[in-house]
Design a protein around this motif. Structure first.
Motif, mmCIF file in Angstrom:
data_model
loop_
_atom_site.group_PDB
_atom_site.id
_atom_site.type_symbol
_atom_site.label_atom_id
_atom_site.label_comp_id
_atom_site.label_asym_id
_atom_site.label_seq_id
_atom_site.Cartn_x
_atom_site.Cartn_y
_atom_site.Cartn_z
ATOM 1 N N LYS A 180 -49.498 -13.234 15.179
ATOM 2 C CA LYS A 180 -49.924 -12.051 14.430
ATOM 3 C C LYS A 180 -48.704 -11.397 13.795
ATOM 4 O O LYS A 180 -47.715 -11.115 14.470
ATOM 5 N N ASN B 169 -47.280 -8.302 12.752
ATOM 6 C CA ASN B 169 -47.494 -6.867 12.969
ATOM 7 C C ASN B 169 -46.935 -6.051 11.811
ATOM 8 O O ASN B 169 -45.842 -6.340 11.307
ATOM 9 N N ASP B 170 -47.686 -5.041 11.397
ATOM 10 C CA ASP B 170 -47.202 -4.139 10.352
ATOM 11 C C ASP B 170 -45.895 -3.494 10.799
ATOM 12 O O ASP B 170 -45.799 -2.980 11.918
ATOM 13 N N ASN B 171 -44.908 -3.531 9.933
ATOM 14 C CA ASN B 171 -43.610 -2.888 10.177
ATOM 15 C C ASN B 171 -42.990 -3.310 11.504
ATOM 16 O O ASN B 171 -42.307 -2.525 12.153
ATOM 17 N N GLU C 298 -39.857 -2.006 7.053
ATOM 18 C CA GLU C 298 -41.188 -1.858 6.487
ATOM 19 C C GLU C 298 -41.664 -3.178 5.920
ATOM 20 O O GLU C 298 -40.986 -3.797 5.099
ATOM 21 N N SER C 299 -42.808 -3.610 6.385
ATOM 22 C CA SER C 299 -43.436 -4.818 5.856
ATOM 23 C C SER C 299 -44.880 -4.845 6.341
ATOM 24 O O SER C 299 -45.139 -4.784 7.539
ATOM 25 N N GLN C 300 -45.793 -4.895 5.401
ATOM 26 C CA GLN C 300 -47.211 -4.984 5.734
ATOM 27 C C GLN C 300 -47.778 -6.166 4.962
ATOM 28 O O GLN C 300 -48.253 -6.017 3.839
ATOM 29 N N ARG D 237 -50.320 -9.101 4.037
ATOM 30 C CA ARG D 237 -51.761 -9.327 4.070
ATOM 31 C C ARG D 237 -52.063 -10.692 3.446
ATOM 32 O O ARG D 237 -51.361 -11.149 2.545
#
Length: 68
Positions: free
Chosen positions: A7, A9-11, A59-61, A63
């Protein structure tokens, strides 16, 4: 055989769950648990594992693109 799950994970880290073998560049085996996190930001002092250093500094999201 159970699927391994990774997975993003966001940020934060990559969360690995399942029966995997983690190797370094020379093929040496890391001791892992059934679920662990890998550093994605480069700030961890416990690489390749995440130690939480990313909090507030990364910061990294990511998708999945639509249609995949």
């Amino acid at each position: 055989m159970t699927k391994v799950q990774i997975k993003v994970n966001d940020n934060g880290s990559l969360r690995i769950t399942g029966d995997v073998e983690l190797l370094d560049g020379e093929g040496n085996v890391y001791t892992t648990k059934p679920s662990f996190s890998l550093c994605r930001c480069g700030l961890s002092k416990n690489k390749p594992f995440c130690d939480g250093s990313h909090k507030g500094n990364f910061e990294s999201q990511v998708r999945v693109p639509e249609g995949e």
